[in-house]
Design an enzyme around this catalytic site. Structure first.
Site: not given
Length: 211
Positions: A149, A151
Site C-alpha cells: 500500500h 500512503h
C-alpha cells in the site's frame, strides 16, 4: 495509536549521522480478482499471514469497515484508520502482495497513476499545500500490514510532522565505498529479467494520446 505509528515512521526517516484515472482502464496484464481467503486481524497489529488474516483483504471484500474515497478494478483508496494528519489515506491494490517487490509491475503502475488526482483532491479537501508519498516496505522500514500500500499524507507549512525536518542532511562522499555501491546496484539492475515491455508500451501510448 497514531503517536506510536508516527514514532515508528519517524525513526526510519530521521537522519542520525553523517478526471479519475480509471477512465483510462487498467494496463494490460493487471489482475482484477478480489482476495478470496478468509480474513481477520486488525489494523493496529503486524500482519504477515498472507491473505488469511489480512485486514486490507477484508476491507476489499467488504467484510471490514473503511472510509472509501475511490475504487476501480485494480485498487481502492481509503482513509487511514490511525492517521498521521487529517486526510492521511492509503492506496491499496486488490491483488494481495505482501511487499512492493512482489507486486506485479502493471499493478504498481496502476496504483501510481492514481496518485496525481487523488493527492490533489485530498490536499484540496484538507486545505493542505503539500503531501508526503510514503511506502513502508518490510518490517525494518515500519511496515505493519503486509499487503502492499501507498500512503498519501497531507502536509501544511510549518506542521513539523517529521522530526527529521529539523536536522541537516550530510553530503554524500565521492569515495571508493560510494563507487562500489553504485557498481553493485547497477550490476543487480542489469541482471534483472523482468519484462516490463507491455506495461511500458501501455503507459507510453497513454502519454502520447494526451499530448
Amino acid at each position: 495509536m497514531a503517536q506510536r505509528r508516527l514514532a515508528v515512521l519517524s525513526s526510519h526517516l530521521t537522519q542520525t549521522g553523517p478526471a479519475p484515472p480509471s477512465a483510462l482502464g487498467p494496463p494490460p496484464g493487471v489482475s482484477t480478482s478480489r482476495c478470496s481467503s478468509d480474513g481477520g486481524g486488525g489494523g493496529g497489529e503486524i500482519e504477515r499471514g498472507g491473505e488469511k488474516g489480512c485486514v486490507f483483504c477484508r476491507i476489499i471484500r467488504g467484510e471490514s469497515p473503511a472510509f472509501k474515497l475511490y475504487e476501480d478494478d485494480v485498487c481502492i483508496c481509503i482513509l487511514d484508520s490511525s492517521p498521521l494528519s487529517l486526510g492521511h489515506s492509503l492506496i491499496i491494490p486488490k491483488l494481495h502482495s505482501p511487499s512492493l517487490e512482489s507486486t506485479p509491475p502493471p499493478v504498481v503502475a496502476a496504483m501510481c497513476s492514481k496518485i496525481p488526482i487523488l493527492s490533489s483532491c485530498i490536499m484540496k479537501a484538507t486545505q493542505s499545500d503539500s503531501f508526503n508519498l510514503l511506502v513502508n516496505n518490510g518490517l525494518a522500514a515500519g511496515q505493519v500490514i503486509f499487503h502492499t500500500h501507498l500512503h498519501i499524507i497531507p502536509r501544511k507549512t510549518g506542521d513539523k510532522l517529521w522530526p527529521s525536518e529539523s536536522l541537516r542532511r550530510q553530503p554524500m562522499e565521492s569515495n571508493a565505498e560510494t563507487v562500489d555501491l553504485v557498481n553493485s546496484i547497477q550490476d543487480l539492475v542489469s541482471s534483472l529479467s523482468i519484462d516490463n515491455c507491455q506495461c511500458d508500451s501501455w503507459i507510453a501510448a497513454k502519454i502520447r494520446s494526451h499530448k
